[in-house]
Design an enzyme around this catalytic site. Structure first.
Site, short mmCIF file in Angstrom:
data_model
loop_
_atom_site.label_atom_id
_atom_site.label_comp_id
_atom_site.label_asym_id
_atom_site.label_seq_id
_atom_site.Cartn_x
_atom_site.Cartn_y
_atom_site.Cartn_z
N PRO A 89 0.82 -1.22 0.00
CA PRO A 89 0.00 0.00 0.00
C PRO A 89 0.85 1.27 0.00
O PRO A 89 0.33 2.35 -0.27
CB PRO A 89 -0.85 -0.11 1.27
CG PRO A 89 -0.24 -1.19 2.09
CD PRO A 89 0.61 -2.04 1.21
N GLU A 116 3.12 -7.89 8.83
CA GLU A 116 3.20 -6.43 8.88
C GLU A 116 4.09 -5.86 7.79
O GLU A 116 4.09 -4.66 7.56
CB GLU A 116 3.72 -5.95 10.25
CG GLU A 116 2.90 -6.43 11.40
CD GLU A 116 1.40 -6.35 11.15
OE1 GLU A 116 0.75 -7.41 11.15
OE2 GLU A 116 0.89 -5.24 10.94
N ARG A 154 -4.19 -9.03 -20.07
CA ARG A 154 -5.22 -8.76 -21.09
C ARG A 154 -4.73 -7.79 -22.15
O ARG A 154 -5.34 -7.67 -23.21
CB ARG A 154 -6.52 -8.30 -20.46
CG ARG A 154 -6.41 -7.01 -19.68
CD ARG A 154 -7.63 -6.83 -18.78
NE ARG A 154 -8.86 -6.80 -19.54
CZ ARG A 154 -9.23 -5.78 -20.32
NH1 ARG A 154 -8.46 -4.71 -20.41
NH2 ARG A 154 -10.36 -5.80 -21.00
N ASP A 169 -11.64 0.32 -23.63
CA ASP A 169 -11.85 0.26 -22.18
C ASP A 169 -11.77 1.64 -21.55
O ASP A 169 -11.19 2.56 -22.13
CB ASP A 169 -10.74 -0.58 -21.52
CG ASP A 169 -10.98 -2.06 -21.67
OD1 ASP A 169 -12.12 -2.45 -21.96
OD2 ASP A 169 -10.01 -2.82 -21.47
N1 ADE Z 1 -0.65 -5.22 0.15
C1 ADE Z 1 -1.50 -4.85 1.12
N2 ADE Z 1 -2.30 -3.86 0.71
C2 ADE Z 1 -1.95 -3.59 -0.58
C3 ADE Z 1 -2.41 -2.67 -1.55
N3 ADE Z 1 -3.38 -1.81 -1.31
N4 ADE Z 1 -1.82 -2.69 -2.76
C4 ADE Z 1 -0.82 -3.53 -3.02
N5 ADE Z 1 -0.35 -4.42 -2.15
C5 ADE Z 1 -0.91 -4.46 -0.93
#
Ligand code: ADE
Length: 252
Positions: A89, A116, A154, A169
């Site tokens: 993230p 974590e 794709r 798309d």
């Molecule tokens: N791992 C945990 N959350 C994630 C996300 N939002 N994007 C990519 N990998 C992740």
């Protein structure tokens, strides 16, 4: 294209990637996906892959050594250099443009973290880029890796049956706008009818209507994409027409 997935649950990603367009891309020989488990490269009776974080706090951190060993094995399985991506993230957002860029590479390694996170030193030494699939936290990188694989696969030449369908798309058209609405049979349905222009046979009018719908939807749902799109004069006129009709719907 070859994609290696490093994960504590490698079967999970290959399962997801076994269906639909991605499955077919594999059957057509456009793509191979290989799973690698760091546990197979961990030492000791317990085959430990994680440990408690220095500094304390909740959760576990994935160890450097099993990941370094599994990445080495994955890289050595094919002589072509591999672009290594950590799913996180904290990464740069995955976009259609990024998916297209990745689809142009011969080899990817997707590293999926659990718990974590992963020891920062491993990321610094072994990873080329971090990618996020959105501003929310998943319990591991596996679903994110499956998303990257789908979005890239794709776009491989020959993956889709109708060569046109990727070009039309959302995000792929001119200006990176959202897609227009689509309709199919039956023409009359308790849920409503079909915009008459789509039955007119007038291809220029239909293209105009679709562009207008794309512009309008993008304005309504994702205004920040409109700001970025640098609209032509014709587009601005279409958007204005869409907004006028929205306030005072005409016969259509
Ligand atoms: N791992 C945990 N959350 C994630 C996300 N939002 N994007 C990519 N990998 C992740």
């Amino acid at each position: 294209m070859r994609i290696d997935v490093v994960s504590l649950f490698p079967e999970f990603v290959s399962q997801v990637a076994g269906h639909g367009v991605v499955g077919r891309a594999q059957e057509r020989g456009l793509l191979t996906i290989h799973g690698w488990n760091p546990r197979d490269h961990a030492e000791g009776n317990y085959r430990r892959v994680d440990d408690r974080p220095f500094g304390g706090g909740p959760g576990m951190v994935m160890l450097i050594d099993p990941l370094q060993a599994v990445l080495k094995a994955a890289r050595e399985a094919d002589p072509r250099p591999a672009h290594t991506i950590y799913m996180s993230p904290q990464g740069a957002p995955l976009t259609q443009a990024k998916a297209r860029e990745l689809a142009g590479r011969e080899r990817l390694i997707l590293l999926c973290g659990r718990y974590e996170g992963v020891d920062e030193r491993l990321l610094q030494a072994e990873v080329d880029e971090e990618l996020s699939i959105g501003d929310y936290v998943l319990s591991g990188g596996e679903l994110a890796a499956a998303v990257v694989i789908d979005a890239a696969a794709r776009l491989l030449p020959g993956a889709l049956n109708d060569a046109e369908s990727a070009a039309q798309d959302s995000f792929e058209g001119e200006g990176g706008l959202l897609d227009c609405p689509h309709y199919t049979r039956p023409l009359e349905h308790p849920l409503g009818g079909v915009p008459p222009v789509l039955l007119s046979g007038n291809h220029a009018e239909i293209a105009r209507w679709r562009r207008k719908q794309s512009l309008g939807r993008t304005w309504l749902r994702r205004p920040e994409l409109i700001d970025r799109a640098a609209l032509s004069k014709a587009d601005r006129a279409l958007l204005e027409a869409f907004l006028t009709e929205l306030v005072a719907p005409g016969p259509e």
